[in-house]
Design a protein around this motif. Structure first.
Motif, mmCIF file in Angstrom:
data_model
loop_
_atom_site.group_PDB
_atom_site.id
_atom_site.type_symbol
_atom_site.label_atom_id
_atom_site.label_comp_id
_atom_site.label_asym_id
_atom_site.label_seq_id
_atom_site.Cartn_x
_atom_site.Cartn_y
_atom_site.Cartn_z
ATOM 1 N N TYR A 27 -8.003 18.600 3.231
ATOM 2 C CA TYR A 27 -7.151 17.444 3.546
ATOM 3 C C TYR A 27 -7.017 16.560 2.312
ATOM 4 O O TYR A 27 -8.009 16.165 1.693
ATOM 5 C CB TYR A 27 -7.761 16.665 4.715
ATOM 6 N N GLU A 28 -5.757 16.270 1.958
ATOM 7 C CA GLU A 28 -5.449 15.433 0.811
ATOM 8 C C GLU A 28 -4.601 14.251 1.261
ATOM 9 O O GLU A 28 -3.784 14.370 2.190
ATOM 10 C CB GLU A 28 -4.666 16.222 -0.252
ATOM 11 N N THR A 29 -4.752 13.130 0.601
ATOM 12 C CA THR A 29 -3.928 11.964 0.909
ATOM 13 C C THR A 29 -2.478 12.245 0.542
ATOM 14 O O THR A 29 -2.188 12.749 -0.549
ATOM 15 C CB THR A 29 -4.418 10.731 0.125
ATOM 16 N N LYS A 30 -1.569 11.936 1.449
ATOM 17 C CA LYS A 30 -0.134 12.095 1.172
ATOM 18 C C LYS A 30 0.317 10.962 0.250
ATOM 19 O O LYS A 30 0.090 9.787 0.541
ATOM 20 C CB LYS A 30 0.669 12.086 2.469
ATOM 21 N N GLN A 31 0.972 11.318 -0.837
ATOM 22 C CA GLN A 31 1.410 10.331 -1.820
ATOM 23 C C GLN A 31 2.850 9.888 -1.548
ATOM 24 O O GLN A 31 3.663 10.655 -1.036
ATOM 25 C CB GLN A 31 1.311 10.910 -3.234
ATOM 26 N N HIS A 89 -2.095 1.652 -4.143
ATOM 27 C CA HIS A 89 -1.328 2.581 -3.312
ATOM 28 C C HIS A 89 0.043 2.826 -3.947
ATOM 29 O O HIS A 89 0.659 1.905 -4.488
ATOM 30 C CB HIS A 89 -1.125 2.009 -1.906
ATOM 31 N N ALA A 166 -10.267 11.957 8.308
ATOM 32 C CA ALA A 166 -9.446 11.737 7.122
ATOM 33 C C ALA A 166 -8.128 11.055 7.488
ATOM 34 O O ALA A 166 -7.683 10.130 6.803
ATOM 35 C CB ALA A 166 -9.170 13.066 6.414
ATOM 36 N N THR A 170 -6.686 7.202 6.392
ATOM 37 C CA THR A 170 -5.404 6.860 5.758
ATOM 38 C C THR A 170 -4.679 5.783 6.558
ATOM 39 O O THR A 170 -4.034 4.908 5.985
ATOM 40 C CB THR A 170 -4.490 8.096 5.617
ATOM 41 N N SER A 173 -6.275 2.417 5.901
ATOM 42 C CA SER A 173 -6.020 1.945 4.537
ATOM 43 C C SER A 173 -4.551 1.663 4.270
ATOM 44 O O SER A 173 -4.200 1.230 3.166
ATOM 45 C CB SER A 173 -6.533 2.994 3.525
ATOM 46 N N LEU A 175 -2.133 3.915 4.094
ATOM 47 C CA LEU A 175 -1.579 4.950 3.227
ATOM 48 C C LEU A 175 -0.505 5.749 3.950
ATOM 49 O O LEU A 175 -0.383 5.720 5.177
ATOM 50 C CB LEU A 175 -2.698 5.878 2.748
ATOM 51 N N LEU A 178 -1.296 12.202 5.473
ATOM 52 C CA LEU A 178 -2.243 13.250 5.112
ATOM 53 C C LEU A 178 -1.486 14.561 4.917
ATOM 54 O O LEU A 178 -0.488 14.813 5.593
ATOM 55 C CB LEU A 178 -3.256 13.411 6.249
ATOM 56 N N ASN A 201 1.929 8.844 8.659
ATOM 57 C CA ASN A 201 1.488 7.774 9.539
ATOM 58 C C ASN A 201 2.697 6.962 9.990
ATOM 59 O O ASN A 201 3.463 6.462 9.170
ATOM 60 C CB ASN A 201 0.494 6.851 8.824
#
Length: 321
Positions: A27-31, A89, A166, A170, A173, A175, A178, A201
């Motif tokens: 799992y990586e944070t979606k940019q 962010h 995870a 996000t 935060s 963000l 994901l 999100n």
């Protein structure tokens, strides 16, 4: 050396993998930025290509030093250029002032000083040889082994398992979301794959309708978009336009309701200066979903959910930043 051109692999919108398969995914944070493929031929130079294939190296001069970091090792990397806000962010609105300047080096240099960008790296497709047939877990290990961390680039960690936690992190935060990546998945250039799943999100908000824009074509005579606001300190603050989310029957019903409350006066505390706007008395309350907000408080990618006849306009307090 001459590097192969590799189109970026794309993620499919979806939901978290089943709990029983959680350990098979990273799992990586979606940019919230501009997707780029980074070409490092090993001669100290660097080339950035957008998802379209367009060369955009000139737009981001602060990333050029990355060209010499790996020495003579040729590489092709996958990542995203973001413009961090005060919280760190990615802020797409900030990034927009940097985009489109690939052929304007003087302007790009000025904007780089005003709004520096950061390159988030999350995959490697070539490292002396083609790695696209390797599973994600091995590519990720190779990428992390490069230790690419600098003033304008980094390789954030990926979490294996614990997807629900995870995703919640996000959300808490603020963000974008994901990206879930199957550990055994190969890199599929240019393919929107189910092996990568993106989860955005989504937030909801109660809004007050203050105006509308006429539809065109088959929507002639019906609202094509609603102009909406939220209460702040007794004033109605404009937060954007909503143009999707209705069924045909709902759009017809909205047209009827809007005719009843039409007025010549803009109800927002500041006229948003929207050409062709029809104003209405601020009596209709609706619920919308949206991704994030701009720095000015406007809703990004809003979509209509439903009318809220159970709410009075004065009750729809804003969650404005």
């Amino acid at each position: 050396m001459r590097l192969p051109l590799i189109a970026p692999m794309l993620a499919t919108p979806g939901t978290l993998p089943p709990a029983g398969q959680d350990a098979r995914w990273a799992y990586e944070t979606k940019q919230d930025g501009q997707r780029v493929v980074v070409y490092l031929p090993g001669d100290g130079s660097l080339e950035l290509r957008a998802r379209s294939g367009e060369v955009i190296t000139g737009a981001y001069p602060e990333l050029r030093p990355l060209g010499g970091v790996l020495g003579a090792m040729p590489a092709v990397l996958d990542g995203e250029v973001v413009a961090p806000d005060e919280r760190g962010h990615g802020d797409f609105q900030r990034l927009q002032s940097r985009m489109g300047l690939a052929h304007s080096p003087a302007m790009a240099a000025r904007r780089a000083a005003e709004t520096p960008v950061h390159l988030v790296l999350f995959d490697v497709m070539f490292l002396g040889r083609d790695l696209t047939a390797l599973p994600y877990a091995r590519r990720r290990h190779a990428l992390e082994g490069l230790a690419l961390a600098g003033p304008h680039w980094s390789t954030p960690g990926a979490l294996v398992g614990h997807g629900a936690q995870a995703l919640e992190a996000t959300r808490e935060s603020g963000l974008e979301g994901l990206v879930c990546k199957r550990l055994d998945s190969v890199y599929e250039p240019g393919v929107r794959s189910r092996s990568w799943i993106k989860i955005r999100n989504v937030r909801t908000a109660d809004v007050i309708v203050g105006g509308w824009l006429p539809g065109r074509g088959r929507l002639s005579g019906l609202p094509g978009a609603l102009l909406v606001g939220q209460r702040e300190a007794g004033r109605l603050r404009y937060v954007g336009r909503v143009g999707t989310g209705w069924s045909e029957a709902e759009r017809v019903e909205l047209a009827r309701l809007l005719r009843v409350v039409e007025t010549r006066t803009c109800p927002f505390d500041r006229d948003p200066r929207v050409p062709g706007a029809h104003w209405v008395l601020p009596r209709l309350v609706g619920e919308v979903r949206y991704g994030t907000r701009t720095r000015a408080g406007l809703l990004r990618q809003p979509s209509w959910l439903r009318l809220r006849p159970d709410l009075a306009p004065e009750d729809s307090a804003a969650d404005l930043p």
